[in-house]
Design an enzyme around this catalytic site. Structure first.
Site, PDB file in Angstrom:
ATOM      1  N   ARG A 103      51.471  29.221  58.670  1.00  0.00           N
ATOM      2  CA  ARG A 103      51.426  28.676  59.973  1.00  0.00           C
ATOM      3  C   ARG A 103      51.318  26.648  59.427  1.00  0.00           C
ATOM      4  O   ARG A 103      51.616  26.239  59.712  1.00  0.00           O
ATOM      5  CB  ARG A 103      50.837  28.917  61.285  1.00  0.00           C
ATOM      6  CG  ARG A 103      49.729  28.837  60.403  1.00  0.00           C
ATOM      7  CD  ARG A 103      49.019  29.241  62.042  1.00  0.00           C
ATOM      8  NE  ARG A 103      47.389  29.203  61.202  1.00  0.00           N
ATOM      9  CZ  ARG A 103      46.579  29.603  62.627  1.00  0.00           C
ATOM     10  NH1 ARG A 103      47.214  29.940  64.021  1.00  0.00           N
ATOM     11  NH2 ARG A 103      44.988  29.717  62.459  1.00  0.00           N
ATOM     12  N   CYS A 156      38.464  44.367  46.640  1.00  0.00           N
ATOM     13  CA  CYS A 156      38.466  43.742  45.121  1.00  0.00           C
ATOM     14  C   CYS A 156      38.863  44.570  44.795  1.00  0.00           C
ATOM     15  O   CYS A 156      39.851  44.634  43.639  1.00  0.00           O
ATOM     16  CB  CYS A 156      37.395  43.184  44.885  1.00  0.00           C
ATOM     17  SG  CYS A 156      35.706  42.566  45.776  1.00  0.00           S
ATOM     18  N   ASP A 209      28.940  39.674  54.068  1.00  0.00           N
ATOM     19  CA  ASP A 209      30.453  38.993  55.045  1.00  0.00           C
ATOM     20  C   ASP A 209      30.105  38.900  56.658  1.00  0.00           C
ATOM     21  O   ASP A 209      29.978  37.887  57.581  1.00  0.00           O
ATOM     22  CB  ASP A 209      31.542  40.082  54.875  1.00  0.00           C
ATOM     23  CG  ASP A 209      32.043  39.364  53.500  1.00  0.00           C
ATOM     24  OD1 ASP A 209      31.857  38.863  52.553  1.00  0.00           O
ATOM     25  OD2 ASP A 209      33.085  40.025  53.445  1.00  0.00           O
ATOM     26  N   GLU A 229      42.260  25.228  25.148  1.00  0.00           N
ATOM     27  CA  GLU A 229      41.820  23.987  24.569  1.00  0.00           C
ATOM     28  C   GLU A 229      41.835  22.390  25.370  1.00  0.00           C
ATOM     29  O   GLU A 229      41.439  22.203  25.274  1.00  0.00           O
ATOM     30  CB  GLU A 229      42.211  23.839  23.167  1.00  0.00           C
ATOM     31  CG  GLU A 229      43.820  24.241  23.089  1.00  0.00           C
ATOM     32  CD  GLU A 229      44.337  24.019  22.061  1.00  0.00           C
ATOM     33  OE1 GLU A 229      44.169  23.590  21.120  1.00  0.00           O
ATOM     34  OE2 GLU A 229      45.681  24.675  21.898  1.00  0.00           O
ATOM     35  N   SER A 265      28.417  45.999  49.284  1.00  0.00           N
ATOM     36  CA  SER A 265      28.354  45.231  48.097  1.00  0.00           C
ATOM     37  C   SER A 265      27.093  44.840  48.323  1.00  0.00           C
ATOM     38  O   SER A 265      25.939  45.150  47.593  1.00  0.00           O
ATOM     39  CB  SER A 265      29.065  44.052  47.245  1.00  0.00           C
ATOM     40  OG  SER A 265      30.273  44.809  47.701  1.00  0.00           O
ATOM     41  N   GLY A 266      26.685  43.916  49.579  1.00  0.00           N
ATOM     42  CA  GLY A 266      25.055  43.768  49.238  1.00  0.00           C
ATOM     43  C   GLY A 266      24.469  44.599  49.625  1.00  0.00           C
ATOM     44  O   GLY A 266      23.189  44.730  49.321  1.00  0.00           O
ATOM     45  N   GLU A 304      47.353  36.918  47.005  1.00  0.00           N
ATOM     46  CA  GLU A 304      47.861  38.051  46.302  1.00  0.00           C
ATOM     47  C   GLU A 304      48.680  39.089  46.388  1.00  0.00           C
ATOM     48  O   GLU A 304      48.796  39.310  45.551  1.00  0.00           O
ATOM     49  CB  GLU A 304      46.301  38.674  46.061  1.00  0.00           C
ATOM     50  CG  GLU A 304      44.898  37.458  45.794  1.00  0.00           C
ATOM     51  CD  GLU A 304      43.348  37.709  45.504  1.00  0.00           C
ATOM     52  OE1 GLU A 304      43.425  37.279  44.609  1.00  0.00           O
ATOM     53  OE2 GLU A 304      43.286  38.933  46.078  1.00  0.00           O
ATOM     54  N   GLY A 358      42.718  36.407  58.309  1.00  0.00           N
ATOM     55  CA  GLY A 358      41.619  36.383  58.520  1.00  0.00           C
ATOM     56  C   GLY A 358      40.701  37.836  58.389  1.00  0.00           C
ATOM     57  O   GLY A 358      41.198  38.845  59.033  1.00  0.00           O
ATOM     58  N   HIS A 397      42.098  27.470  18.913  1.00  0.00           N
ATOM     59  CA  HIS A 397      43.083  26.984  18.758  1.00  0.00           C
ATOM     60  C   HIS A 397      44.045  27.972  18.548  1.00  0.00           C
ATOM     61  O   HIS A 397      42.983  28.715  17.198  1.00  0.00           O
ATOM     62  CB  HIS A 397      43.423  25.486  17.539  1.00  0.00           C
ATOM     63  CG  HIS A 397      45.502  25.574  17.501  1.00  0.00           C
ATOM     64  ND1 HIS A 397      45.692  24.693  18.723  1.00  0.00           N
ATOM     65  CD2 HIS A 397      45.720  25.394  16.231  1.00  0.00           C
ATOM     66  CE1 HIS A 397      46.645  24.614  18.502  1.00  0.00           C
ATOM     67  NE2 HIS A 397      47.456  24.968  17.188  1.00  0.00           N
ATOM     68  N   LYS A 434      42.910  45.862  45.097  1.00  0.00           N
ATOM     69  CA  LYS A 434      43.390  45.317  44.499  1.00  0.00           C
ATOM     70  C   LYS A 434      43.319  44.926  43.472  1.00  0.00           C
ATOM     71  O   LYS A 434      44.718  44.841  43.319  1.00  0.00           O
ATOM     72  CB  LYS A 434      43.274  43.643  45.698  1.00  0.00           C
ATOM     73  CG  LYS A 434      43.454  42.882  45.488  1.00  0.00           C
ATOM     74  CD  LYS A 434      43.104  41.341  45.900  1.00  0.00           C
ATOM     75  CE  LYS A 434      41.647  41.050  45.118  1.00  0.00           C
ATOM     76  NZ  LYS A 434      41.259  40.164  44.783  1.00  0.00           N
ATOM     77  N   CYS A 477      34.766  45.983  48.955  1.00  0.00           N
ATOM     78  CA  CYS A 477      34.750  46.145  47.531  1.00  0.00           C
ATOM     79  C   CYS A 477      35.737  46.993  46.283  1.00  0.00           C
ATOM     80  O   CYS A 477      36.216  46.723  46.598  1.00  0.00           O
ATOM     81  CB  CYS A 477      33.567  45.256  46.907  1.00  0.00           C
ATOM     82  SG  CYS A 477      33.964  44.641  44.978  1.00  0.00           S
ATOM     83  N   ALA A 507      24.763  53.299  62.344  1.00  0.00           N
ATOM     84  CA  ALA A 507      23.646  52.439  62.566  1.00  0.00           C
ATOM     85  C   ALA A 507      23.749  51.621  64.044  1.00  0.00           C
ATOM     86  O   ALA A 507      24.634  50.683  63.531  1.00  0.00           O
ATOM     87  CB  ALA A 507      22.902  52.488  62.055  1.00  0.00           C
ATOM     88  N   TYR A 536      43.513  33.227  50.604  1.00  0.00           N
ATOM     89  CA  TYR A 536      44.184  34.786  49.161  1.00  0.00           C
ATOM     90  C   TYR A 536      44.566  35.921  49.326  1.00  0.00           C
ATOM     91  O   TYR A 536      45.042  36.118  48.527  1.00  0.00           O
ATOM     92  CB  TYR A 536      42.841  34.402  48.689  1.00  0.00           C
ATOM     93  CG  TYR A 536      41.284  35.020  48.580  1.00  0.00           C
ATOM     94  CD1 TYR A 536      41.166  36.465  48.190  1.00  0.00           C
ATOM     95  CD2 TYR A 536      40.753  35.100  49.715  1.00  0.00           C
ATOM     96  CE1 TYR A 536      40.483  37.190  48.438  1.00  0.00           C
ATOM     97  CE2 TYR A 536      39.226  35.619  49.872  1.00  0.00           C
ATOM     98  CZ  TYR A 536      39.653  37.324  48.768  1.00  0.00           C
ATOM     99  OH  TYR A 536      38.388  37.979  49.623  1.00  0.00           O
TER     100      TYR A 536
END
Ligand code: FAD
Length: 480
Positions: free
Chosen positions: A198, A47, A331, A468, A14-15, A181, A290, A463, A50, A42, A114, A177
């Site tokens: 844990r 992302c 990351d 709302e 991504s970056g 997920e 992790g 509504h 997933k 990603c 690289a 997460y």
């Protein structure tokens, strides 16, 4: 001194891709090395696949809902093989788009690993050395597996998308997460899911009330969540282990994709002993315990680049390392591990280095979503964080939304605002609901602009919607 390139980017995620493209658009001569697949975590194993699996799994509840709304539909089995084929075709398509975008921007692509040689030199696995005025490290991270006997039998999020068979049962280890997920996704796809964490509650770092409701919702949907629990030992199950458990074989899938992951333990499953004294055989064990930055064997020590305690590249607010010509984003810097943040950091880097406009990265008030079932959207401070800083008022509403109530579902939603007593600013917003991610993106704008509770109140409700509630909560539930 003349260099082969103005910028050499290591990592096509991504970056890295964004930084390379935007830098090339300024007229800079740019090259990018990617050792695996363009698009990075990603697109290839994060992302995107997933979220597509979240969509796939959501259909299991829709059959019941549709019947409750008067439709005559029958449940049918989920065909992992059919879905997987389509999923990977989509990932191939996206990878192609990433390559085209880089090509179109004039970025030279090196399909190679690289390694940094010195402040201006990169060695490629093709055997070539190249020089650049600036080097940008955007190598991302990878999952870590705990040191437990037999852990090598388990898989990580990298392998989930490549499974050639849906397991009948899975043990997911972790409470973050990604673990949570995948618990929802696999449960929705019909897998019998057990989750061990844990700690005392999943989703550490998120608002306590919100994480409590997510955990409750996950349990209601059938996930066997065990808190304060971990694996003591695991090994390949024997036939006797399985007979004792009475396990069936995994669901068959369509064959044919080359890169695939076979069922664990030769298809016999994995025997697991837990800290709570129980033993059980699972078809698969998934570790989501992790992630760690990709900084090993990258030449960082040799180049004298400072690496932090968690293996991350240490950078300043402009993403510059202690070696002035070398920058790092995403990351690998272990700041906020999210795709839009890696992209922002890449853009800020280009602004600073190629546009002469020093731009620090703004990491404040980042909205984010957890695609659990139920979904969580969050921005700003949790109640726990806020009350440690200043006196706050908590506005909170938890209710059964009309679509669920009509369908006879038990799921409740949560709409919560954390408000500063002194400035009246909304310091945090936490939503647990279908499409919470979509909602929090919009609330994030208001919170980032510094909106007060009164600004929310001045906004007329839409509504009938769930959101709302965010503009109609008149009295604080409590002060803290
Ligand atoms: P990456 O995207 O990881 O890219 C790094 C690239 O560098 C990789 O392609 C790698 O192959 C390459 N590379 C590494 N070393 C070298 C080398 N020496 N030479 C050449 N190439 C190299 N974020 C969200 O915002 N929303 C989500 O819903 C979300 N879900 C996720 C789900 C999962 C299962 C995972 C694992 C992550 C998820 N993320 C999500 C996080 C997101 O994917 C990352 O934050 C993001 O991809 C980081 O981008 P990056 O550019 O830093 O690194």
């Amino acid at each position: 001194m003349s260099f082969d390139y103005d910028l050499f980017v290591i990592g096509g995620g991504s970056g890295g891709v964004r930084a390379a493209r935007v830098a090339a658009a300024t007229g800079a001569k740019v090259a990018l090395a990617e050792e695996y697949r363009m698009g990075g975590t990603c697109v290839i194993r994060g992302c995107v696949p997933k979220k597509l699996m979240v969509f796939a799994s959501g259909y299991s509840e829709m059959f019941d809902d549709a019947r409750a709304y008067g439709w005559d539909v029958q449940d049918g089995p989920f065909d992992w093989g059919r879905f997987r084929k389509k999923l990977h075709a989509e990932l191939d398509r996206l990878e192609g788009i990433y390559r085209k975008l880089l090509d179109g921007s004039g970025v030279e692509i090196c399909d190679a690993r690289a390694v940094i040689k010195d402040a201006h030199t990169v060695s490629l696995s093709t055997g070539k050395d190249v020089t650049a005025k600036h080097i940008l490290v955007a190598t991302g991270g990878h999952p870590v597996v705990p040191e437990i006997d037999g852990a090598e039998l388990g898989i990580t999020s990298n392998e989930v998308f490549l499974l050639n068979e849906m397991p009948k049962s899975i043990l997911i280890v972790g409470g973050g997460y990604i673990a949570s997920e995948f618990a929802g996704i696999l449960n929705g796809l019909g897998v019998e899911v057990t989750q061990f964490y844990r700690g005392a509650q999943i989703l550490r770092g998120f608002d306590d009330e919100a994480r409590g409701l997510v955990a409750e919702g996950m349990r209601d949907k059938g996930i066997d969540l065990h808190l304060g629990t971990n694996i003591v030992e695991m090994r390949q199950a024997t036939a006797e282990d399985r007979n004792e458990e009475g396990h069936a074989e995994g669901m068959p899938m369509e064959q044919g994709r080359p890169a695939s992951v076979a069922p664990s333990g030769d298809g016999k499953g994995i025997w697991v002993k837990a800290t709570n004294g129980t033993t059980k055989v699972y078809d698969q064990v998934l570790f989501a315990t992790g992630r760690t930055p990709n900084t090993t064997n990258l030449g960082l020590q040799e180049a004298g680049i400072t690496v932090g305690r968690r293996g991350e590249i240490v950078v300043d607010e402009f993403s510059q390392t202690n070696i002035p010509s070398i920058y790092a984003i995403g990351d690998v810097t272990n700041r906020v591990q999210l795709t839009p943040v890696a992209i922002r950091e890449g853009m800020a880097f280009v602004e600073t280095v190629f546009k002469g406009n020093p731009t620090p990265v703004d990491h404040a008030l980042i909205p984010s979503a957890v695609f659990t079932q139920p979904e969580l959207g969050t921005v700003g401070l949790t109640e726990e964080e806020a009350r440690d800083i200043e006196p706050v008022e908590i506005y909170c509403s938890s209710f059964k939304p009309m679509n669920h109530a009509f369908a006879g579902r038990e799921d409740r939603v949560l709409m919560k605002l954390v408000v500063s007593k002194e400035t009246r600013k909304v310091l945090g917003c936490h939503i647990v609901a279908d499409h919470a991610g979509e909602m929090i993106q919009l609330v994030g704008i208001a919170v980032k602009m510094g909106a007060t509770k009164e600004d929310f109140d001045r906004t007329v409700a839409v509504h009938p919607t769930m959101a709302e509630e965010l503009v109609t909560m008149k009295e604080p539930l409590r002060s803290a």
